[in-house]
Write a protein that holds these residues in place. Structure first.
Motif, PDB file in Angstrom:
ATOM      1  N   ASN A 180      28.026  26.961  34.206  1.00 23.21           N
ATOM      2  CA  ASN A 180      29.419  27.442  34.170  1.00 23.21           C
ATOM      3  C   ASN A 180      29.674  28.587  35.155  1.00 23.21           C
ATOM      4  OD1 ASN A 180      30.198  25.638  32.113  1.00 23.21           O
ATOM      5  ND2 ASN A 180      29.283  26.973  30.580  1.00 23.21           N
ATOM      6  N   SER A 181      28.888  28.649  36.211  1.00 25.21           N
ATOM      7  CA  SER A 181      29.100  29.687  37.212  1.00 25.21           C
ATOM      8  C   SER A 181      29.790  29.096  38.432  1.00 25.21           C
ATOM      9  CB  SER A 181      27.763  30.315  37.616  1.00 25.21           C
ATOM     10  OG  SER A 181      26.937  29.335  38.225  1.00 25.21           O
ATOM     11  N   SER A 182      30.238  29.965  39.322  1.00 24.18           N
ATOM     12  CA  SER A 182      30.902  29.515  40.538  1.00 24.18           C
ATOM     13  C   SER A 182      30.441  30.370  41.700  1.00 24.18           C
ATOM     14  CB  SER A 182      32.425  29.622  40.384  1.00 24.18           C
ATOM     15  OG  SER A 182      33.067  29.426  41.627  1.00 24.18           O
ATOM     16  N   ASN A 183      30.373  29.773  42.879  1.00 22.77           N
ATOM     17  CA  ASN A 183      29.971  30.522  44.062  1.00 22.77           C
ATOM     18  C   ASN A 183      31.148  30.756  45.006  1.00 22.77           C
ATOM     19  OD1 ASN A 183      30.006  27.687  44.657  1.00 22.77           O
ATOM     20  ND2 ASN A 183      29.014  28.119  46.594  1.00 22.77           N
ATOM     21  N   SER A 216      46.809  29.707  46.978  1.00 24.83           N
ATOM     22  CA  SER A 216      47.378  28.417  46.591  1.00 24.83           C
ATOM     23  C   SER A 216      46.305  27.340  46.744  1.00 24.83           C
ATOM     24  CB  SER A 216      48.589  28.092  47.463  1.00 24.83           C
ATOM     25  OG  SER A 216      49.103  26.815  47.148  1.00 24.83           O
ATOM     26  N   PRO A 217      46.071  26.503  45.706  1.00 22.55           N
ATOM     27  CA  PRO A 217      46.706  26.520  44.393  1.00 22.55           C
ATOM     28  C   PRO A 217      46.339  27.777  43.601  1.00 22.55           C
ATOM     29  CG  PRO A 217      44.826  25.034  44.398  1.00 22.55           C
ATOM     30  CD  PRO A 217      45.043  25.442  45.824  1.00 22.55           C
ATOM     31  N   ASP A 218      47.136  28.072  42.575  1.00 25.62           N
ATOM     32  CA  ASP A 218      46.915  29.271  41.773  1.00 25.62           C
ATOM     33  C   ASP A 218      45.510  29.281  41.183  1.00 25.62           C
ATOM     34  OD1 ASP A 218      49.443  30.194  42.278  1.00 25.62           O
ATOM     35  OD2 ASP A 218      50.315  29.321  40.462  1.00 25.62           O
ATOM     36  N   VAL A 219      44.865  30.434  41.239  1.00 26.65           N
ATOM     37  CA  VAL A 219      43.522  30.576  40.679  1.00 26.65           C
ATOM     38  C   VAL A 219      43.455  31.839  39.842  1.00 26.65           C
ATOM     39  CG1 VAL A 219      42.494  29.416  42.679  1.00 26.65           C
ATOM     40  CG2 VAL A 219      42.574  31.911  42.613  1.00 26.65           C
ATOM     41  N   GLU A 220      42.486  31.851  38.947  1.00 26.88           N
ATOM     42  CA  GLU A 220      42.162  33.062  38.211  1.00 26.88           C
ATOM     43  C   GLU A 220      40.877  33.639  38.791  1.00 26.88           C
ATOM     44  OE1 GLU A 220      42.051  32.682  34.000  1.00 26.88           O
ATOM     45  OE2 GLU A 220      43.877  31.454  33.912  1.00 26.88           O
ATOM     46  N   GLY A 221      40.741  34.947  38.714  1.00 23.46           N
ATOM     47  CA  GLY A 221      39.554  35.583  39.251  1.00 23.46           C
ATOM     48  C   GLY A 221      39.587  37.082  39.038  1.00 23.46           C
ATOM     49  N   ARG A 222      38.713  37.786  39.725  1.00 20.23           N
ATOM     50  CA  ARG A 222      38.656  39.239  39.566  1.00 20.23           C
ATOM     51  C   ARG A 222      38.351  39.888  40.914  1.00 20.23           C
ATOM     52  NH1 ARG A 222      32.807  40.413  36.588  1.00 20.23           N
ATOM     53  NH2 ARG A 222      31.516  39.385  38.167  1.00 20.23           N
ATOM     54  N   PHE A 223      38.857  41.091  41.065  1.00 19.87           N
ATOM     55  CA  PHE A 223      38.616  41.880  42.270  1.00 19.87           C
ATOM     56  C   PHE A 223      37.355  42.726  42.093  1.00 19.87           C
ATOM     57  CE2 PHE A 223      43.122  41.028  42.799  1.00 19.87           C
ATOM     58  CZ  PHE A 223      43.258  40.895  44.180  1.00 19.87           C
ATOM     59  N   PHE A 264      37.147  38.988  46.112  1.00 18.50           N
ATOM     60  CA  PHE A 264      37.838  38.351  44.994  1.00 18.50           C
ATOM     61  C   PHE A 264      37.023  37.140  44.575  1.00 18.50           C
ATOM     62  CE2 PHE A 264      40.784  35.353  43.043  1.00 18.50           C
ATOM     63  CZ  PHE A 264      41.444  36.160  42.136  1.00 18.50           C
ATOM     64  N   ASP A 265      36.425  37.208  43.373  1.00 15.92           N
ATOM     65  CA  ASP A 265      35.615  36.115  42.832  1.00 15.92           C
ATOM     66  C   ASP A 265      36.490  35.122  42.086  1.00 15.92           C
ATOM     67  OD1 ASP A 265      32.942  36.710  43.602  1.00 15.92           O
ATOM     68  OD2 ASP A 265      32.967  38.391  42.193  1.00 15.92           O
ATOM     69  N   PHE A 266      36.332  33.842  42.405  1.00 14.68           N
ATOM     70  CA  PHE A 266      37.070  32.800  41.703  1.00 14.68           C
ATOM     71  C   PHE A 266      36.447  32.559  40.337  1.00 14.68           C
ATOM     72  CE2 PHE A 266      39.506  30.355  45.130  1.00 14.68           C
ATOM     73  CZ  PHE A 266      39.522  31.448  45.990  1.00 14.68           C
ATOM     74  N   SER A 267      37.280  32.372  39.331  1.00 14.19           N
ATOM     75  CA  SER A 267      36.789  31.980  38.016  1.00 14.19           C
ATOM     76  C   SER A 267      36.255  30.549  38.095  1.00 14.19           C
ATOM     77  CB  SER A 267      37.926  32.046  36.995  1.00 14.19           C
ATOM     78  OG  SER A 267      37.558  31.407  35.790  1.00 14.19           O
ATOM     79  N   PRO A 268      35.193  30.222  37.342  1.00 17.96           N
ATOM     80  CA  PRO A 268      34.680  28.848  37.371  1.00 17.96           C
ATOM     81  C   PRO A 268      35.739  27.803  37.046  1.00 17.96           C
ATOM     82  CG  PRO A 268      33.109  30.281  36.279  1.00 17.96           C
ATOM     83  CD  PRO A 268      34.341  31.101  36.523  1.00 17.96           C
ATOM     84  N   LYS A 269      36.665  28.130  36.126  1.00 14.03           N
ATOM     85  CA  LYS A 269      37.677  27.129  35.768  1.00 14.03           C
ATOM     86  C   LYS A 269      38.721  26.951  36.858  1.00 14.03           C
ATOM     87  CE  LYS A 269      40.576  30.345  33.066  1.00 14.03           C
ATOM     88  NZ  LYS A 269      41.148  30.611  31.742  1.00 14.03           N
ATOM     89  N   SER A 270      38.706  27.819  37.866  1.00 12.81           N
ATOM     90  CA  SER A 270      39.623  27.687  39.003  1.00 12.81           C
ATOM     91  C   SER A 270      38.917  27.181  40.253  1.00 12.81           C
ATOM     92  CB  SER A 270      40.291  29.026  39.298  1.00 12.81           C
ATOM     93  OG  SER A 270      41.080  29.472  38.212  1.00 12.81           O
TER      94      SER A 270
END
Length: 364
Positions: A30-33, A56-63, A107-113
């Motif tokens: 469940n990780s993302s690179n 775009s497309p919209d993503v969730e993540g964190r700074f 900015f790290d992308f959330s795995p679900k995005s």
């Protein structure tokens, strides 16, 4: 004169991924690179960057923000104490900020995005400004595309590989092809051919992996050629461009193992004589091809193995293993020779390569 135009704003030093890059998406646990990173040549206002960044497309993540205003540290200052031989030190000059002034961010992308075969468009608008309130002269805009594979493949790969010889007719994994990116199954299957035509079944365990089922086993002593036309497309509608072709040759029908082994000594007078083949065999033809000297009568059977599953078990017939059980004890201290001639055939009718082995029964 000449005017050189740049799409990168003057205060942006670098950014990752580069424009039009391809990124291999690897998802595990469940990780993302996936991430983007932008570095500036001056101190920037964090809040303005967060508001100016759009994906775009919209993503969730964190700074993730840099912690120091400058990427340097002053030398450590050591102080000696009278009661210790070990110097103590205190750091000097580390300028920890309140995160309002930054030089770079990730900015790290959330795995679900994080999706394969997707083009992400990144824009940092001119509302982003430095700590003096000076905005970007032009927006920063770039994009990158994700592809998915178990690992990053530089080309299409096959198993068996092109030109391979002596491929076993029994292949539990079938014939496999791995592409560098996920393919459109309907398009690939439309442009797929195999020779000889065995009416194969195609199955896709992964988006970039194709398995070819040819009815349980391959024909012995046969050259197989698989072709995928260059018109076959991936999920983005991009064609391969060139035909992908590979060939391999299967081995002849052979005995691969016996029990007793050839040359065995001290064999039990009541042995179970096993012959293992590299293909599924016709039991009747093996009986006709079987010779034992001195003569001994007995019965032939396919061997079986017990297979366990949730809630029970079952016996599975192994059509590549045939067992001969003598009706009576064999003569002690005697050499027995067993011959299988080419009248034995597999389920496709391919003839066996003749085979002979001998063993000696132990004395009483």
């Amino acid at each position: 004169g000449e005017i050189s135009l740049s799409k990168t704003p003057n205060i942006v030093s670098s950014y990752t991924p580069t424009d039009d890059a391809e990124v291999v998406l690897i998802k595990a646990d469940n990780s993302s690179n996936l991430f983007i990173s932008i570095r500036f040549s001056t101190e920037m206002d964090r809040a303005s960057i967060e508001n100016a960044l759009s994906i775009s497309p919209d993503v969730e993540g964190r700074f993730q923000w840099n912690q120091y205003t400058e990427s340097r540290y002053t030398p450590r200052k050591y102080e000696w104490t009278s009661d210790s031989s070990t110097p103590e030190y205190t750091p000097e000059g580390a300028q920890i900020t309140t995160y309002s002034h930054v030089h770079s961010f990730i900015f790290d992308f959330s795995p679900k995005s994080s999706f394969p075969d997707t083009t992400y468009h990144i824009t940092l608008s001119t509302t982003a400004c430095d700590t003096a309130g000076t905005p970007l002269e032009v927006p920063l805009a770039f994009s990158f595309r994700t592809i998915q594979a178990a690992s990053s493949l530089p080309c299409i790969q096959s198993d068996p590989y092109d030109g391979q010889r002596n491929v076993a007719p029994i292949r539990p994994t079938g014939i496999r092809i791995a592409f560098p990116r996920r393919m459109d199954p309907a398009s690939v299957e439309e442009h797929f051919t195999i020779s000889p035509d065995t009416d194969p079944i195609l199955i896709w365990p992964e988006g970039n992996q194709l398995t070819i089922w040819t009815g349980g086993l391959l024909m012995a002593d046969t050259t197989y050629t698989i072709r995928i036309s260059g018109a076959a497309e991936d999920l983005d509608g991009e064609p391969l461009g060139e035909d992908f072709v590979f060939s391999f040759i299967t081995e002849t029908v052979q005995v691969v193992h016996t029990l007793p082994a050839n040359g065995a000594l001290f064999v039990d007078p009541q042995p179970r004589i096993e012959c293992w083949f590299n293909s599924w065999m016709s039991k009747a033809s093996v009986e006709d091809a079987f010779r034992i000297e001195p003569e001994a009568s007995g019965r032939f059977e396919f061997m079986q193995r017990k297979e366990y599953y949730s809630g029970g078990s079952r016996w599975v017939i192994e059509k590549h293993k045939i067992e001969f059980t003598p009706s009576e004890k064999l003569i002690p201290n005697t050499k027995y020779t067993i011959t299988l001639d080419d009248t034995a055939v597999d389920s496709y009718g391919s003839k066996l390569t003749p085979y002979t082995f001998s063993f000696i029964i132990r004395p009483e």
